[in-house]
Scaffold this motif. Structure first.
Motif, mmCIF file in Angstrom:
data_model
loop_
_atom_site.group_PDB
_atom_site.id
_atom_site.type_symbol
_atom_site.label_atom_id
_atom_site.label_comp_id
_atom_site.label_asym_id
_atom_site.label_seq_id
_atom_site.Cartn_x
_atom_site.Cartn_y
_atom_site.Cartn_z
ATOM 1 N N GLN A 74 43.727 36.425 40.948
ATOM 2 C CA GLN A 74 44.197 35.137 41.434
ATOM 3 C C GLN A 74 45.625 34.840 40.979
ATOM 4 O OE1 GLN A 74 42.232 33.846 43.691
ATOM 5 N NE2 GLN A 74 40.938 35.592 43.189
ATOM 6 N N GLU A 130 36.332 35.728 38.818
ATOM 7 C CA GLU A 130 37.771 35.758 39.106
ATOM 8 C C GLU A 130 38.398 34.383 39.024
ATOM 9 O OE1 GLU A 130 38.898 37.430 42.797
ATOM 10 O OE2 GLU A 130 37.459 39.074 42.687
ATOM 11 N N TYR A 131 37.580 33.347 39.090
ATOM 12 C CA TYR A 131 38.106 32.014 39.331
ATOM 13 C C TYR A 131 37.917 31.081 38.144
ATOM 14 C CZ TYR A 131 38.259 33.570 44.173
ATOM 15 O OH TYR A 131 38.529 34.273 45.311
ATOM 16 N N GLN A 187 37.031 33.066 48.456
ATOM 17 C CA GLN A 187 38.388 32.702 48.865
ATOM 18 C C GLN A 187 38.363 31.504 49.808
ATOM 19 O OE1 GLN A 187 40.558 36.077 50.369
ATOM 20 N NE2 GLN A 187 40.293 37.276 48.487
#
Length: 486
Positions: A227, A309-310, A278
């Motif tokens: 990211q 990932e976030y 996403q």
């Protein structure tokens, strides 16, 4: 020169600095010597590295101003931070941390003084050249939605100030892969917060626009990052630079695809869960909500992997998905997986869904109370999970959450004996208690354990006699029986 000579030289420099600096070796002034040393190091003055080592052991306060606020630290902390920000030594060469002494750093510099050099590409002092470094990376395809978004931004990306200043636009016109290398150079060069071009988004967007690839590199924790917000930190920026130093010449312009391609790289397709994540941050409410609902029924491990990932707060760009999407979607996916494995309906009938949709709206109070009471009386144990599921999905709709809390409190009070007597329903209830308590936010999902407090003799007997293969249910039973700490 031997090690003893280096020790004598270090002591001599220490004495020199102590007698010549304004206010003494660790004197504090607005124009503190550390600022001058920082400028010299940033310009590639190797002597300044030797001099800054003299501050590594200082316990004297150092005051600096960040965002117009006064911050007090130690001179040693500031000196080491300057070195970390302007040197890219391998951990196997030297690690600059709180315990690194001035003498240790000085000896390292002294022993490697002929080999340490200032890299203009990395705008840092290094010992091992960039092309000789190992870089760990993963590459995946860019999503169709992101490609379309970047195509719409092409004019803006190619006319950025730093793009023109570094002549990257000319390299792109010439279809030279050197453009990719220079973008990575600029990303790392402008890494400092005080720099007008410090934000990483445009650099990453331009690289993705030119390659149709997402390149994941490791951060300082050894975790792959993808990211844009993760590229605020030096480690991913530097690792991306090393990647392009080593691989940019393998890229070539493809006239059919209108992008740079590198057939030597292994590129994996974007997984469904990654693509849906996403979409969660899309400003289009419908797209984001549909992605959330799809994710809620995906395999939990894939959802957890994509969520890693976030960071919750960086994702919320619309008004529909929960304010903590990562937490809610992972727990909801675990709940739906349990339901599928045990033949439990978590979506509900069309009629029930219609009533739940009404509870999401601004109903007059008398109509809301009437609908809540109707559901309390009509819902069966086989149907209650559907209400809980949709209330989790639409957590941002506070009207639904408030109604759900009242319905569940009265429904479970009404059906409590039946739940305790039927293993399937008790197992499901305990699963919900364990999963939803982990959300830790205020809402109906906090109430499940409380219904066992205080624990009655009947409840204790039901829990002791309950047989389950689910480890989380077992853990919940131990906790409720007092065999395990909260």
């Amino acid at each position: 020169m031997c090690r003893t000579a280096s020790n004598h030289l270090f002591l001599l420099m220490l004495f020199f600095c102590a007698t010549n600096s304004s206010g003494g070796l660790f004197g504090q002034a607005f124009d503190h010597p550390l600022y001058e040393l920082e400028e010299r190091i940033m310009e590639g003055d190797k002597d300044a590295l030797f001099e800054i080592a003299l501050y590594f052991d200082s316990k004297k306060d150092f005051v600096e101003y960040v965002d117009f606020k006064e911050w007090t630290t130690k001179e040693a902390t500031k000196a080491k931070r300057i070195v970390r920000e302007n040197c890219q030594f391998l951990d196997s060469e030297i690690m600059i941390n709180d315990s690194t002494s001035g003498k240790q750093f000085f000896d390292f510099l002294f022993e490697n003084r002929q080999k340490i050099f200032f890299s203009k590409i990395a705008t840092s002092f290094i010992l091992t050249p960039l092309e000789n470094r190992m870089v760990h990376y993963e590459i995946r395809e860019l999503s169709p939605l992101k490609k379309k978004e970047l195509q719409g931004q092409a004019g803006e990306l190619l006319n950025l100030g730093w793009v023109k200043a570094a002549r990257i636009d000319s390299m792109i016109v010439q279809k030279s892969p050197e453009a990719l290398h220079l973008i990575a150079v600029q990303l790392f060069k402008h890494r400092r917060k005080s720099d007008n071009y410090s934000y990483p988004e445009m650099y990453i967007d331009l690289l993705q626009f030119l390659t149709d690839l997402e390149i994941g590199v490791k951060d300082n924790q050894g975790k792959f990052v993808w990211q844009v917000n993760e590229f605020f930190y030096d480690e991913p920026r530097f690792n991306l630079l090393v990647f392009f130093v080593k691989h940019h010449q393998q890229f070539a312009w493809n006239e059919q695809e209108l992008r740079f391609i590198n057939p030597q790289l292994s590129v994996r397709p974007l997984e469904k869960e990654e693509y849906l994540f996403q979409l969660l941050s899309n400003e289009n409410d419908s797209l984001a909500m549909d992605a959330f609902i799809q994710l809620s029924s995906c395999p939990p491990q894939k959802v957890i992997s994509a969520a890693s990932e976030y960071f919750d707060f960086s994702m919320v760009k619309n008004d529909f998905i929960p304010i903590f999407p990562c937490a809610f979607i992972t727990k909801t996916a675990e709940l739906t997986a349990y339901c599928r494995d045990h033949g439990i309906d978590y979506e509900g009938s069309a009629l029930l869904q219609k009533k739940i949709t009404l509870l999401r709206t601004e109903l007059p109070i008398n109509e809301r109370v009437k609908l809540e009471s109707e559901l309390i009386q009509s819902l069966k144990l086989e149907e209650i999970t559907a209400l809980e599921y949709w209330a989790l999905v639409y957590e941002s709709r506070w009207q639904l959450g408030k109604s759900t809390r009242r319905i569940l409190n009265e429904f479970y009070l009404k059906n409590w004996q039946q739940i305790l007597a039927q293993p399937k329903h008790l197992d499901l209830y305990l699963k919900k208690a364990n999963l939803l308590y982990q959300l830790t936010y205020q809402g109906f999902y906090n109430d499940y354990r409380g219904r066992f407090s205080p624990l009655t003799a009947e409840e204790s007997k039901a829990l002791n006699n309950h047989s389950t293969q689910d480890m989380e249910v077992k853990a919940e039973i131990e906790l409720l029986l007092g065999h395990k700490k909260h």
